[in-house]
Every structure is written in structure tokens, then in C-alpha cells.
Enzyme design. Sequence first.
Site, PDB file in Angstrom:
ATOM      1  N   PHE B 238      11.073  21.332  55.722  1.00 53.23           N
ATOM      2  CA  PHE B 238      12.426  20.853  55.977  1.00 53.23           C
ATOM      3  C   PHE B 238      12.954  21.364  57.314  1.00 53.23           C
ATOM      4  O   PHE B 238      14.142  21.621  57.477  1.00 53.23           O
ATOM      5  CB  PHE B 238      13.363  21.240  54.822  1.00 53.23           C
ATOM      6  CG  PHE B 238      12.761  20.953  53.477  1.00 53.23           C
ATOM      7  CD1 PHE B 238      12.348  21.985  52.645  1.00 53.23           C
ATOM      8  CD2 PHE B 238      12.554  19.635  53.069  1.00 53.23           C
ATOM      9  CE1 PHE B 238      11.746  21.706  51.414  1.00 53.23           C
ATOM     10  CE2 PHE B 238      11.953  19.357  51.841  1.00 53.23           C
ATOM     11  CZ  PHE B 238      11.554  20.395  51.017  1.00 53.23           C
ATOM     12  N   PRO B 589       5.129   2.385  49.459  1.00 55.98           N
ATOM     13  CA  PRO B 589       6.386   2.340  48.710  1.00 55.98           C
ATOM     14  C   PRO B 589       6.560   3.513  47.750  1.00 55.98           C
ATOM     15  O   PRO B 589       7.683   3.957  47.496  1.00 55.98           O
ATOM     16  CB  PRO B 589       6.292   1.032  47.922  1.00 55.98           C
ATOM     17  CG  PRO B 589       5.273   0.224  48.631  1.00 55.98           C
ATOM     18  CD  PRO B 589       4.337   1.182  49.282  1.00 55.98           C
ATOM     19  N   GLY B 659      10.675   6.136  60.979  1.00 55.00           N
ATOM     20  CA  GLY B 659      10.574   7.398  60.242  1.00 55.00           C
ATOM     21  C   GLY B 659      11.630   7.480  59.150  1.00 55.00           C
ATOM     22  O   GLY B 659      12.773   7.082  59.356  1.00 55.00           O
ATOM     23  N   GLU B 662      14.068  11.970  57.014  1.00 53.32           N
ATOM     24  CA  GLU B 662      15.354  12.679  57.109  1.00 53.32           C
ATOM     25  C   GLU B 662      16.565  11.840  56.779  1.00 53.32           C
ATOM     26  O   GLU B 662      17.609  12.371  56.394  1.00 53.32           O
ATOM     27  CB  GLU B 662      15.494  13.273  58.521  1.00 53.32           C
ATOM     28  CG  GLU B 662      14.524  14.424  58.738  1.00 53.32           C
ATOM     29  CD  GLU B 662      14.325  14.783  60.198  1.00 53.32           C
ATOM     30  OE1 GLU B 662      14.903  15.806  60.614  1.00 53.32           O
ATOM     31  OE2 GLU B 662      13.600  14.063  60.907  1.00 53.32           O
TER      32      GLU B 662
END
Lengths: 328, 696, 174
Positions: B238, B589, B659, B662
Amino acid sequence: MKPYHYEQARDIPGAVAALAEQPNAKYLAGGTNLVDLMKLEIMTPDVLVDVRRLTSDRIEETEDGGVRIGAAVTNSDLAADRTIRSRYPVLSQALLSGASGQLRNLATTGGNLLQRTRCVYFYDTTTPCNKREPGSGCPAIEGHNKDHAILGASEHCVATHPSDMAVAMTALEAFVNVHGPDGERRIPIEDLHRLPGDEPERDTTLEHGELITAVDLPPLDLAYNSKYRKVRERASYAFALVSVAAALDVEDGVVRDVRLALGGVAHKPWRATKAEEALRGEPAGEENFRAAAEIELEDARPLRENAFKVPLARNVITRTLLELSEER
Amino acid sequence: MSTTTRVSGRAIGTPLDRIDGPQKVTGTAPYAYEHHVENPLYLYPLHSDVARGRVARIDASAAEALPGVVLVITHENAPRLADTSDKELAILQSDEVAFRGQYLGAVVAETFEIARHAAQIVEISYDEEPHDVALRADRDDLYTPDQVSGGFPTDTEEGDFDEAFSSAAVKLDETYATPMEHNNPMEPHTTVAVWEGGDLTLYESTQGPHPVRATVAPIFGLDPSRVRVVAPYVGGGFGSKGLPHANSILAALAARKVEGRPVKFALTRQQMFSCVGYRTPTIQRIRLGADEDGRLTAISHEVVEQTAKIKEFAEQTAIATRTMYATGSRRTTHRLAALDVPVPSWMRAPGECPGMYALEAAMDEIAIKCNLDPVEFRIRNEPEIDAETGLPYSSRNLVACLREGARRFGWEGRDPTPRARREGRWLVGTGVASATYPVGRLPGSRVRIRCEGDGRYAVEIGAADIGTGTWTALTQISADALDVGVEAIDLKIGDTNVPFASVEGGSSGITTWGSTIFEAARAFREQHGQDPSEGDEVEAGMPANPETENYAMHAFGAYFVEARVDADTGEVRVPRMTGVFAVGNIINPKTARSQFIGGMTMGLGMALHEESVVDERFGHVVNHDFAEYHIPTNADVGEIYIAWIEEEDPYVNPMGSKGIGEIGIVGSSAAVANAVYHASGIRVRDLPITPDKLVQ
Amino acid sequence: MNEEEIMLRVDGEEHRLIVDTRTTLLDALRERLGNTSPKKGCDHGQCGACTVLLDGRRANSCLALAVAHDGAEIVTAEGLAENGDLHPMQRSFIEHDGYQCGYCTPGQIVSAVGMLDEVEAGWPSHVTGDVSAEEISLSDAEIRERMSGNLCRCGAYANIVPAIREAAEERARR
């Protein structure tokens, strides 16, 4: 963790004798609090005497119609016991609201009563703490004290007792059976835990070597209508901001009898005797419940971060009693 | 193959089970501490108990006398580092103490238990100096950094904000605050350091093996070829494992001094609160001005946050405000307080995450002032082009996300009146927020492809998988790039023995490494054809994407939350969240859904639970464990519905993907906060929204 | 240093070892017996990553002193697989993507298996409406509460719950 010597005694008198001989020995049962504290060297026994298989792990009905809970009964087994669940639901609920499934499977009745505070300064050996080191100071009084006491605190310590089980047992007026170097005694649970006063290093009135062997719950009809309500910052796996253990008997709209104890507000489970007195014989209803709560909380002395506990406790007491009066 | 052609294949887009699944569910995937090394020693660190000053005296005699203690290393006996320019990493080189919790040395012993106890009995005394750890917006020593993290300008100004704001029909001027937060991956930072002669091997828990090597090698005066970093499995990061931290240096220094035996160092959870980075607290003043039609005429986002005195980190908190909404006048600023604190670092969506909490809460507030539905208000302020760059978006489908999310969530007919809906003891409300996250790509990655015979191909790149699904996604991309089945691919990642990969961070991994894989596959087929021989090999670097000059590339999302507030206690429960995303083509997915639910769960925790509490008298985080630093438990998370809209973007990369690691956290905390306001009528602007802030 | 000799039966195999009295079951498994499937996330019983079945019940191995559990029967995630086949709970986690980084996963899986045993034994939970109920109905709320002793920073909970539900249904069918 300091090196220590591990012992298993043959029987309870043997265990008690082992502790009597060694001033820095401690009893080990489930270990879920003691081992936690030993890793941080907050507790540093030289000797551990394992009592997990010595004291009773049974829950039995007693002659007077109450229940005797062996000190070695795990929190899980106690919470799941059918007699407890039907006759003293507040106790089962209190246990189930505490810790996690894994911890409840190891933690014992005796150990749960003796668990130490969660105050962050107690838990940090790089900060002062009068409980850990008498005279070093209490940083919580002016520091991070959101979780700390609003009742019964002293200028030396504002910590709270973290046990849920003990709050329920306090409402049920349990007795703690203890076997020590000077023999056996039976302590009303309200006399087991102390207020900090000027000896915050002493959590309980137990003398060194006294071993909890069982907890007795007196028979109590109104416990059939009892519940535990715990308020925490997340939905599970957290200590109480405030909790309430209550039992209520209402007949013809009047409170015949009531038991009320609070958690998260003091150095020990807080028996709300003033509120109980204000309620007995009075009409059951939200207004009276709230008024009784306010009477109990009159002596609250909030710290900088925990003033919210006063309205919170008032609200939870009121709501819990209301639910008990409606659910019977 | 040009980067503007999107490749369609058979593996990309399929919900393949994770390749590393069987190892993870049996616990046999080796994390850093778990690789077998011969005859290791165990390291336990020594930390400073003061926030500023100098070490006066270290008495390690009692510790050294313990059986099993091999070494106590401190600044007094540590080897000299070759490069000490990075003050966070140049540890044990002086007696200076720059923050509470700083490494002052370590005990190395035969067992973890011996090392841990020995560390407790080392006596350290200090020449303590007064410390300053208080972040306040009214400090008179706030300074303007040269740039903010990511290389962005510190301040921006468009139009005349002051004029536009003062003449706006509807005005909002509020301050929002986010607390200090710690990343707290489940696997603590870990380094196992092994020296063999002058060669160093590090088993690391890292988001980037190659960047670790590149950083660590010069610190020890080594050519990078003498350093190997191994990280096939990483237990979360993270952001906190994106840049190397001092644990790598401490373990390597100790192992250097001990000579001949590996040294194992895993931080305790308590130690995770002082030496591995954190998200700075922020104080954000947002001013919004709108006309009578609810169109924003003025936006200002002013950020105050902290950095360490020893090394600057300026979180780019106002960055998303530079692109998110259309307006004629816009100002963003960042000011820092340099404090006696540990060095802040990346935490999931640095910049966008705290900044969009404030912006999206403010958007909710001004929408209400304009008497407009908050979804409509955002749609009304949708920009034509990216104000930050002046470029058109390669694709921007935020409006579609908002509309689709509203539909799925059941937003229509919502009564905006706060504290109007009650079910038993619960006050019920709903909230919405939007979010953006840039399509990142980082330079330097290379991929090697080699034919292994029997129709199999090895694809090698030193990328990390910190739970994102790299093992699986890159296998799928490789299969399509080479036009073979996934079972024909042997992916090798997580090791500096395979070619350079940029760090897993900034949601850049798939774009960066995937583009490079496609380039390498193209080169491989060009050189070796469709029927290569065993041993045929090619290595290629990431191709340039000229379209980044022509388009602003961003992912977008819309978040809808239902919150329930207990009228008596202020407890908040979130029974359902919906996230709808416009993120281009989805590689897998199954793992994509996991990224979204993970990010949204972290946003829930940010809104309701997380706070690193600093006691300013002592200078450190006092709630430094998992009992007192609250992250969501399973019981805190209800239903999470995830959807993505069809989005074709031929400009971003050959996969057409954006991306997604986040964006999940970026919009969710504001959506929760807005829902809590709607439920309770109480607007809490400083996170986390804990019961004490709501109980009445 | 204080040491004791103990026996631990781990995933069906007996091990005799001499341990420092301070050694937890977690460290005995990981550092002495080479079984790194239970993980050290916090070492203080606050995260559940170290969960094993200890004498048949789920427990945090990080707070169990090895010397106090001489002779214990321990099951780890590594031992759940039988004859090389994954346990149904493990298969279900893979299918539902009930993990991301995988560090909490072995603890989650062992905890889930132990949890289903507790449900079968009729143990109530904090969310069981009537704590004296005879049988427990395994709703999503029950799964969530009972699994709250296993933290997941990656936030895989929304997939963990259906993974456990499916494994519970399969178990009920058998």
C-alpha cells in the site's frame, strides 16, 4: 520477554505453595493477556505456574439454584453454555462481544477477571505510568484519554478495566472463590477490582498467591430478562467505549427490581447502585430510565477527550432498559 | 505494433484464478522471512525514546553478556556507509536523533527471543532537545516546497480566483482534515540479509526489487550487480514498501558486521508505526464558488501538511483538484511544516486520496447550498478538457459512472433532507462522491522472453506482486502478446536476477510492464518467428508512448454509499457501497474486483476508523498496534457492488487498460462521510468519523 | 535460558523438540519446525494471521506458549489439504478470490474451518439475535462477525464471506 521458569503444579495447594515461595511468580492459564504483556516486558515474572488444568473447567448448578463456573472454563465454553444462555443471557452476550473467537477459545474465566487495562501509556514502557511504575506519573490525564475513566478515577490513574464478562458478573452479583496461602475465601465481585486511589499499581484486592478457583452466580430470576450492550468504534474486535449490563423485572408497569453495571467508565466494572435505587418501585419508562442514568452519572468527571462518554452512557442505559422493558 | 492499437486476445479479459492461489491458501508461498537460509541470526532493533537530540551513552554490557547474543551494533561500531546522502537510510552513522523511534542500533542473537529481551536491557541515555511535532495551519514557519511528490508544481493558479470567489452567487469556505495514517500491510516490513564475500542478497518485502537494489547498492559502495533482491511474494505494501526504508540498511549493516551468517529482521507491529513511512496528516481549506445554475466559477484548494526535517516528502494532496471539474478560476497550494517526525511516504493514492476526500465532501456541501442533487451537480461541472495540461482526455466517462452507479444503487427519488429517514434506532442516509486517478507509467522496465521448448515460453521481469495479481495478469498479457495459451507461459517475477522492473506503485504496473511485454513479444516474433527453437531469446525495453503528449490519461470512478448512524450512540455502519469505474479494458475481472473492493474497504476505514494518534509531549504515535489503530474488521464491511463501464481507450497502452490499484480508495471516504451527514444531519469534516463526534 | 522438551503433533506428524520457555507455538512452528503457513502479523493476538487449530479449536498461536501446550494437536493451513487435494475451504477461497496478498489467508482459512465447527456445535455469536437459540442459522452477518478475529488489510472481506458461505453449503451437503 525475560527468561522465566515454567512449572506445572500437581494440585491447587501445590500451585498456591509454589507462588507463596516465589514472590515474582505468576499463575498461567490461557495466557492471552499475560503472554501479551510479557512480550512487552510490562509483566516480568521469573516463574509461571501453569494452572490451566488444575482448576475446574466445568459449569455446574449449585444447591441454592445458582451456577458455579470453574476458573478454567474458557470464555467460549461459558458463552455457549445452555444454562448461562437461558438463565443469564447478559453474561453470554458480554462474553460474545469481547475479543475474537480465537481468543475466547483460549481465555479463561479467571484470566478474564484479571486482565489488565488497555491504556496506551500502560502498554508503552517508554512512557511514564503510575500503574507500571508507581510515582512515575500518569500521562493519560492530559494526554490521549478518549478511552479512559469518567467515574472513580484518581489523580494517579484514569485507566479503565477492559473486561466485558466482569461487567455482566457485577450486575449478577457474582462471588469469586479464591484459594490462597491463608486458605480459601469468597469475594463479592464488587470487592475484587479496586478503584485506583493512590495505589494504581494494584488492580485487585487479591494477595500474592491467591488463585481464583471458581465464580458463583447466585440464582436470579430477573436475569432471564437481561442483556449486554457494548458500544465500540468498529463493529467487532474492539474494546468498549461504554458498555451496559442490565437485568430488569417490570410488573404492572412498575420496576420491581433492576441490576445495572457499566463498563468502559472506570477502573473496575461500575455497579450503578444510585440508578438502581432511583428505579426500584418507579414506573418503567424512558423518562425515568434517563433520569436514573443521569443520577448515576452526576459524579462523572470527564477528561479532555472523553466527555462524550457521559451522554453515551446515559443514552445506552436508557435504551437498554427500554428494550428490556419492551421485550419481556 | 504501435501503442495506439489495442490488442484483443483470448486470455486478457478472462477471470483466471490466481496462479499463486494454491500456494497462498496452503500458506506455502514464501514471504521474505520464510525463505530458507543457513544458520541465521535474528535481529531486534534499538529505538530512540526521544524525538530530538543526541545519543549520550549506550551501555550494552548487560545485553552482550546474555548467552546467545552475538552482537550489539550501534553508531559506535557500525560500518561506515559509502553514501550517506539519504538521511532516512544513512542510519547508525552519527549520534543524532531526528525522531522518536529512529533506529539507534540492533541486537543480533541466536534466537528471536534472546534478541528481543537483550534489546530491552540495553541502556541508552540522551542529550535531549525540545522537539516540535505539532502540525497546525497557523504556524508561521510553513514553507513552500520546490515541487510536490510526483514532480508536480507546488502551486497552480488559473484565472483570478479571489475575484471570481468574492462575486460568486453561492460560496463555500470550509476546512477538512485527515489524520496521520499508517499503511499497516499485514506482513510487516522484513529484510533477511545474506553476505557472501562482497555480494549481498536481500530477501525483502518490497514493491520493487530493482529499486531496492538501485538504492541499497551505492549506500554500501557496491556495484548493483553485487546485490540481489528476492521478493516473489509480498504481504501487502500500500505504498509503504514502494521506497526502501531503513530496515533494509539495518539488516545489511548488522550482517556485514557479524560476517558469515544471514541476519533475519521482521519488524514488530509496534515498530511499523515509526520507521516505514506513513501518510501525513492534512489540513485542507477548500473554497468553492458557484453561479445560480450550480456551475463552479471558483475553486481553491489550500493544503497544509507535514514532512520530516531530515528528508522532504511533500504529498501532492491538491493534485486531483487540478483536473476534476470545470471552472474559470482555480488555485491550488501546498505548504509544509518540517517537524521532528519520521519521514512520511506513499500511502495508497498519495495526494489523490486525502485531497479528494476534502474536495468531494466540499462538492457535497456546495451542491446542497445550490439546492442541487449532488450527482447532477457533478455532471453539471464536467470539463471538456483537462485543465491541468490543457490536453483532451484520452477517455473520460465519469458521467457514465455517476449515472450507472445512481441507477444500480437506487439513487433516484432521493430525498436530500438530512436526518429524515429512520429505521428503528438507525438514522439512514446515502452519499455520493467521484474520483480520478492518473494512468501512470514509469520508465526503465525491460522484459526477457525465451523459448523453453515444447511450446513453452519464459517471460521474465522483476515486477512485484503485493496482492494486486501481477503473477496472473502478466501471465495473461504474455499469453496474448505471444498468441499462445496461458499454460504455455512461465512467468518469472520478483527477483533482480530477471530484468529491471519499475516499482509496483502509482497504479502503473500493468501499463508499464504490460506494454513492455507486448514490445518484447513483438520483437521476439520478429526475430524468431512463430516456431522458435529452444533457447531463442529477446530482451526489450518499454516503448515510448507518444500519445502521452497528446492526451491526458485518467481513470474515473463514482461511489455510492448507504450509512446508518445509531441515534443513541453515534455508531456508524455501512451496509452497502457501490463503485462504478471507467478504467478502460479489464485484464482479469476476478482480480480487478478484488482491487476495487480492497480500495473501497480501505476508504471505509479511512472515513470511520483510522487515526495514528501522536502525543505531542512525547513525539510518537501512542496507539501503535492493531488493538488501538483500527482498520475495518469483516463485520464492518457489508455488501460491495462493483461494476465497470465499457471503455475503449486506444491511447493508453496496447492492452487498453488503466491502472486500478488505487482508485478504489480515492472516492470512497468522501462518499461515506457524505452519507453520514445525510443520515445524521451532522457534518464531521475531520476524519475519522468516530462515535464521539456524533453522539448527542 | 530456560528450556523444556515438548512434543507437538503438527498436521498429523509428531515432533519432539526442546524449546526456550518463551517460544510461542507460532515461532515453534515457523522457526523450529519449518511450517511457515501460520503468519506473524502482530504477535499479540490482534490480527488472527497466526490462527491454527489447537486441540480442535481455532486459536492464536502467537499467544500460546509452546511449553504450556506439550502434546497438543495442531492443524495448520498446510495440513488441511488431504492427499495433495486442497480442502474445500481452500478451493472456495481460490474460486471467490478470497485473498490478495495472501498473508492473512492461511489464518483466515483455518479460522473459517474452526468457525464452521463452532456453528455446528450450536455456539451463538454477538450477532445471534436470541442467544439461547437452539440452532445457528449461518447468515452473512454471522459469518462476518465470527470471522472478525481475522484482519485483512487488502480488504478481501467482500469475497471472503461468499467463499466461506459456499464452503459451508458444501459441508452441509456432505
